[in-house]
Design a protein around this motif. Structure first.
Motif, mmCIF file in Angstrom:
data_model
loop_
_atom_site.group_PDB
_atom_site.id
_atom_site.type_symbol
_atom_site.label_atom_id
_atom_site.label_comp_id
_atom_site.label_asym_id
_atom_site.label_seq_id
_atom_site.Cartn_x
_atom_site.Cartn_y
_atom_site.Cartn_z
ATOM 1 N N GLY A 1 0.816 -1.216 0.000
ATOM 2 C CA GLY A 1 0.000 0.000 0.000
ATOM 3 C C GLY A 1 0.843 1.256 0.000
ATOM 4 O O GLY A 1 0.554 2.214 -0.734
ATOM 5 N N PHE A 2 1.921 1.244 0.793
ATOM 6 C CA PHE A 2 2.798 2.421 0.856
ATOM 7 C C PHE A 2 3.528 2.641 -0.470
ATOM 8 O O PHE A 2 3.590 3.768 -0.980
ATOM 9 C CB PHE A 2 3.810 2.245 1.989
ATOM 10 C CG PHE A 2 4.772 3.381 2.105
ATOM 11 C CD1 PHE A 2 4.403 4.564 2.729
ATOM 12 C CD2 PHE A 2 6.061 3.278 1.593
ATOM 13 C CE1 PHE A 2 5.292 5.623 2.827
ATOM 14 C CE2 PHE A 2 6.945 4.322 1.694
ATOM 15 C CZ PHE A 2 6.564 5.503 2.319
ATOM 16 N N ASN B 1 2.739 1.507 -3.516
ATOM 17 C CA ASN B 1 1.837 1.832 -4.627
ATOM 18 C C ASN B 1 1.302 3.254 -4.542
ATOM 19 O O ASN B 1 1.139 3.930 -5.566
ATOM 20 C CB ASN B 1 0.669 0.837 -4.648
ATOM 21 C CG ASN B 1 1.122 -0.560 -5.021
ATOM 22 O OD1 ASN B 1 2.182 -0.740 -5.616
ATOM 23 N ND2 ASN B 1 0.339 -1.559 -4.665
ATOM 24 N N SER B 2 1.009 3.716 -3.315
ATOM 25 C CA SER B 2 0.444 5.061 -3.185
ATOM 26 C C SER B 2 1.514 6.148 -3.239
ATOM 27 O O SER B 2 1.266 7.244 -3.735
ATOM 28 C CB SER B 2 -0.337 5.168 -1.868
ATOM 29 O OG SER B 2 0.523 4.935 -0.773
ATOM 30 N N THR B 3 2.712 5.859 -2.749
ATOM 31 C CA THR B 3 3.768 6.879 -2.695
ATOM 32 C C THR B 3 4.552 6.962 -3.990
ATOM 33 O O THR B 3 4.838 8.060 -4.479
ATOM 34 C CB THR B 3 4.727 6.573 -1.529
ATOM 35 O OG1 THR B 3 3.961 6.476 -0.323
ATOM 36 C CG2 THR B 3 5.754 7.680 -1.385
ATOM 37 N N TYR B 4 4.901 5.800 -4.533
ATOM 38 C CA TYR B 4 5.755 5.785 -5.725
ATOM 39 C C TYR B 4 4.982 5.411 -6.990
ATOM 40 O O TYR B 4 5.589 5.193 -8.039
ATOM 41 C CB TYR B 4 6.911 4.807 -5.514
ATOM 42 C CG TYR B 4 7.773 5.186 -4.324
ATOM 43 C CD1 TYR B 4 8.664 6.253 -4.406
ATOM 44 C CD2 TYR B 4 7.681 4.495 -3.121
ATOM 45 C CE1 TYR B 4 9.445 6.604 -3.321
ATOM 46 C CE2 TYR B 4 8.453 4.847 -2.026
ATOM 47 C CZ TYR B 4 9.330 5.894 -2.133
ATOM 48 O OH TYR B 4 10.094 6.255 -1.047
ATOM 49 N N HIS B 5 3.660 5.285 -6.880
ATOM 50 C CA HIS B 5 2.792 5.018 -8.031
ATOM 51 C C HIS B 5 3.243 3.762 -8.786
ATOM 52 O O HIS B 5 3.371 3.757 -10.014
ATOM 53 C CB HIS B 5 2.775 6.229 -8.976
ATOM 54 C CG HIS B 5 2.413 7.512 -8.272
ATOM 55 N ND1 HIS B 5 1.139 7.754 -7.780
ATOM 56 C CD2 HIS B 5 3.164 8.593 -7.930
ATOM 57 C CE1 HIS B 5 1.113 8.943 -7.197
ATOM 58 N NE2 HIS B 5 2.336 9.472 -7.255
ATOM 59 N N ASN C 1 2.866 -0.698 -9.133
ATOM 60 C CA ASN C 1 1.814 -1.707 -9.116
ATOM 61 C C ASN C 1 2.345 -2.985 -8.477
ATOM 62 O O ASN C 1 2.381 -4.051 -9.091
ATOM 63 C CB ASN C 1 1.322 -1.967 -10.545
ATOM 64 C CG ASN C 1 0.081 -2.840 -10.546
ATOM 65 O OD1 ASN C 1 -0.671 -2.873 -9.568
ATOM 66 N ND2 ASN C 1 -0.149 -3.565 -11.641
#
Length: 239
Positions: free
Chosen positions: A177-178, A180-184, A186
């Motif tokens: 989650g961290f 994927n959300s921070t560094y975009h 997958n």
């Protein structure tokens, strides 16, 4: 605003070093009463909060059960059982427990064992009994604490490196989650779990070797302790 006086009760309780559970309980009752609730409503609120967070407070039920089992001979029975298994040394027994702990954690069963549930009442007494049987004498207190620390390490290392092999564990979901959300990215949980498998194997090999070497350490230190205190040497050291 008056209900905030409950915070003052908490502060006074901790400043005077009262029992934390008692302080929080008294603060909760006090806050409920000055907030307009009657005693039955306060009691109902306590019960509802306990039921809503029963997964967190389940230890309050498990610990008394473990205490009763210990009082009525659980540790003694564990020691008798290990005394019958002549080929099972302390190191071998803890290595088997490390493997079991790691495999169960890899399938998400992290709460199946643990320091309170198994290490203190079962694993540590069995490891101590195996060491005393191999040495032919009672363990000095220093070595007894050493065996207990290795018992705890087998549990901790097993669950720490085993749980990452399970895709639905909290640490894996937090990392994905961290990232994927921070560094975009997958990043999938299965990718992390697959990379965790060889790490877990390496951890088992390294710590398993340390546990197996514990037998030699105990034998050497028992012989040294016997010499220092002018006691008969253990059977293995007389050969």
């Amino acid at each position: 605003m008056i209900v905030l006086l409950g915070v003052v009760v908490v502060i006074l309780g901790f400043v005077t070093r009262r029992n934390p559970v008692l302080v929080v309980g008294v603060a909760g009752v006090f806050t409920g009463l000055i907030g307009g609730m009657n005693p039955l409503e306060v009691l109902a609120a306590f019960g509802r909060s306990f039921a809503d967070s029963r997964s967190v407070t389940v230890f309050a039920v498990a610990l008394p059960v473990i205490g009763l089992l210990e009082r009525y001979g659980l540790r003694e029975q564990a020691r008798r059982l290990i005394a019958r298994l002549g080929a099972l040394s302390t190191g071998r027994f803890l290595t088997v427990y490390l493997l079991v702990r790691q495999v169960t954690a890899a399938f998400g069963l992290t709460s199946m064992c643990g320091p309170a549930q198994t290490v203190r009442p079962l694993v540590a007494p069995m490891a101590e009994a195996a060491a005393e049987r191999s040495a032919g004498a009672a363990l000095p207190e220093r070595l007894r604490e050493k065996v207990r620390s290795y018992s705890a390490s087998a549990d901790t290392v097993g669950v720490f490196f085993g749980e990452d092999c399970f895709v639905a564990i909290g640490s894996i979901l937090l990392i994905t989650g961290f990232v994927n959300s921070t560094y975009h990215q997958n990043l999938e949980p299965t990718q992390l779990a697959l990379w965790a498998v060889p790490v877990a194997v390496c951890a088992f090999l390294v710590h398993g070797a340390r546990l197996l070497l514990l037998d030699r350490q105990l034998q050497r230190e028992m012989a040294l302790a016997a010499a220092e205190h002018d006691l008969p040497l253990p059977k293995e050291s007389n050969k």
